[in-house]
Enzyme design. Structure first.
Site, short mmCIF file in Angstrom:
data_model
loop_
_atom_site.label_atom_id
_atom_site.label_comp_id
_atom_site.label_asym_id
_atom_site.label_seq_id
_atom_site.Cartn_x
_atom_site.Cartn_y
_atom_site.Cartn_z
N LYS A 163 65.40 62.75 46.76
CA LYS A 163 65.46 63.56 45.55
C LYS A 163 64.32 64.57 45.57
CE LYS A 163 65.67 62.83 40.49
NZ LYS A 163 65.59 61.80 39.44
N SER A 214 69.45 61.88 36.31
CA SER A 214 69.08 63.13 36.94
C SER A 214 69.19 63.12 38.47
CB SER A 214 67.65 63.50 36.56
OG SER A 214 66.73 62.53 37.01
N SER A 239 68.05 57.36 35.60
CA SER A 239 68.44 58.41 36.54
C SER A 239 68.82 57.96 37.94
CB SER A 239 67.33 59.45 36.64
OG SER A 239 67.38 60.27 35.51
N1 GLN Z 1 68.64 60.88 31.01
C1 GLN Z 1 67.29 60.53 30.75
C2 GLN Z 1 66.50 61.75 30.37
O1 GLN Z 1 67.08 62.77 30.24
C3 GLN Z 1 66.69 59.83 31.94
C4 GLN Z 1 66.20 60.72 33.00
C5 GLN Z 1 65.56 60.00 34.14
O2 GLN Z 1 65.70 58.78 34.30
N2 GLN Z 1 64.82 60.75 34.94
O3 GLN Z 1 65.35 61.73 30.17
#
Ligand code: GLN
Length: 484
Positions: free
Chosen positions: A78, A153, A177
């Site tokens: 990532k 994400s 994410s």
């Molecule tokens: N969807 C969550 C957010 O928008 C989690 C994001 C993540 O785990 N990086 O913060």
């Protein structure tokens, strides 16, 4: 044979027996990326030359009789984890031109394990989002239906693993994410216990929640990746000095004596009937394998979205203060004075969602509001932790959906709150610091993958993996691949 379709453990067997070379495997994955990237959009950077050089090093070491479990295996990372000499963008304009001078600890470990790094995957800007639509670079599409989001994400990593554009990947999970995109793309995603994996070289989003973990084609591969990336690191004071077991040791049949909790306390109304159905069937399968199921109550689970969306933006507002256009990355050069330069750099360099979080977080931390927002959220976070502590006194693992619905359509959730609510099942694990895994557990009527979430107490990754492995062996969801 289409080598890019292999799992880590199958590829390893073939590499060890010298039936294939890492160069052949790597070329096959690079060709696959070239063939489908236009349709999927999983990668921000493909590191072709570096990958082939890594493959040659791996082949050399195999020739000398040294073939470790990840030797010669093409993996993606990532693009929020620093890679020496390779741009690390966090899918943000503000990091334009930033090339790290060092590798994050997990990258160092992968390199020491002679893995092959094929590229950096797309994400929501700085990890903020659940659909990868918040990337400033490109849109990633779900390999099962390109009109839909891959989740986020770590959407690029999950889509790449599902579309065989890498053999495995590393994602990060601050509020789901890793697990949510894995669920939406029909692959396995594991968020380790907070402190299990070093975050040195991970660009910080919310430091009390962030954790790096594997996204893989099956449970065995997730365990193999976890073996390599786990462990204490003096460069990350939050990493825990605790031995790393061989996580593949628990991948054996039988769930006798395992107690499984089914949490109540979530609002069940928003759950898609196909998801509810797949989870119910999964629970039956796990019971059939010898586990005992019981209901457990998580009384404060319903507050987790509210708590998370105060704590995560508060930490983000502090972490992202460093992007001021002075030291590195993008700078708006049109400004006449310093204050104007800060202002215009940040308002043009950061995307809408990131700015929203910074503003929310700054507000929640400001004098006069701190106690009412950040302070209260921290107190409720403790209650959420206590709920889990109690639940794990009675159960080895808990089972929940990963997401309330299968992957939604691109552009479908424009309202930030609608997007935030889709994190209901994943974020409490980050608030409590416990590990969680997403395993494929079925398909919706429209043919979209559904994931089962298994949660365990701190440092009980072995329990997660054992239950996930047994479930996987008893079903064939993980063997299905999208037709591209
Ligand atoms: N969807 C969550 C957010 O928008 C989690 C994001 C993540 O785990 N990086 O913060």
């Amino acid at each position: 044979m289409e080598l890019y379709r292999l799992t880590i453990h199958d590829a390893h067997e073939l590499l060890k027996k010298k039936e294939i070379s890492s160069r052949e495997l790597t070329e096959s994955v690079l060709d696959r990326i070239e063939a489908v990237e236009d349709r999927i959009g999983a990668y921000i950077t493909v590191t072709k030359d570096q990958a082939l050089a890594h493959a040659d090093v791996a082949d050399e070491s195999i020739k000398n009789g040294d073939c470790m479990p990840l030797t010669g295996i093409p993996l993606s990372i990532k693009d929020i984890i620093c890679t020496k000499g390779i741009p690390t963008t966090c899918a943000s304009k503000i990091l334009e031109g930033f090339v790290p001078t060092y590798d994050g600890t997990v990258v160092q470990k992968l390199k020491a394990a002679h893995a092959v790094i094929v590229g950096k995957t797309n994400l929501d800007e700085f990890g903020m989002g659940s659909s990868t639509e918040n990337s400033a670079t490109k849109k990633t599409r779900n390999p099962w239906d390109v009109a839909r989001i891959p989740g986020g994400s770590s959407g690029g990593s999950a889509a790449a693993a599902a579309a065989d554009m890498c053999i495995g990947s590393l994602g990060t999970d601050t509020g789901g994410s890793i697990r949510q995109p894995a669920s939406h793309c029909g692959v396995v995603g594991l968020k380790p216990t907070y402190g299990r994996v070093s975050r040195f070289g991970l660009v910080a989003f919310a430091s009390s929640l962030d954790q790096i973990g594997p996204i893989a084609k099956d449970v065995t591969d997730a365990a193999l990746l976890l073996n390599v990336i786990s462990g204490h690191d003096p460069s990350d004071s939050t990493s825990v000095p605790r031995g790393v077991p061989d996580y593949t040791k628990v991948l054996v049949s039988g769930l006798k004596g395992v107690t499984v909790g089914i949490p109540t306390g979530y609002d069940k109304e928003g759950i898609d009937p196909d998801v509810a159905d797949a989870i119910q069937k999964a629970v039956k399968v796990i019971e059939g394998l010898g586990a005992t199921c019981r209901e457990v109550i998580l009384p404060h689970a319903e507050y987790s979205v509210a708590v998370y969306y105060l704590i995560a933006p508060a930490e983000a507002s502090s972490n992202l203060a460093r992007y001021d256009g002075v030291k590195y990355g993008f700078r708006d050069k049109s400004s006449e004075d310093l204050l104007q330069m800060y202002r215009s750099t940040r308002s043009t360099g950061l995307g809408t969602e990131v700015q929203r979080r910074i503003i929310l977080g700054t507000y929640a931390l400001s004098a006069g509001y701190y106690d009412a927002y950040y302070g209260k959220a921290s107190q409720v976070r403790t209650l959420i932790m206590e709920d889990y502590k109690k639940a794990f006194e009675a159960c080895d693992v808990l089972l929940t959906p990963v997401a309330p619905t299968p992957a939604f359509r691109l552009g479908e959730k424009e309202e930030p709150l609608a997007m935030y609510l889709s994190d209901i099942f994943t974020i409490s694990a980050n608030l409590a610091g416990i590990p969680g895994i997403s395993v494929p557990c079925g398909f919706s009527r429209e043919g979209l993958p559904v994931g089962l979430q298994i949660l365990a107490n701190h440092f009980n990754e072995e329990k997660l993996l054992k239950v996930a492995y047994n479930f996987e062996q008893a079903t064939d969801h993980h063997t299905q691949r999208p037709k591209l």
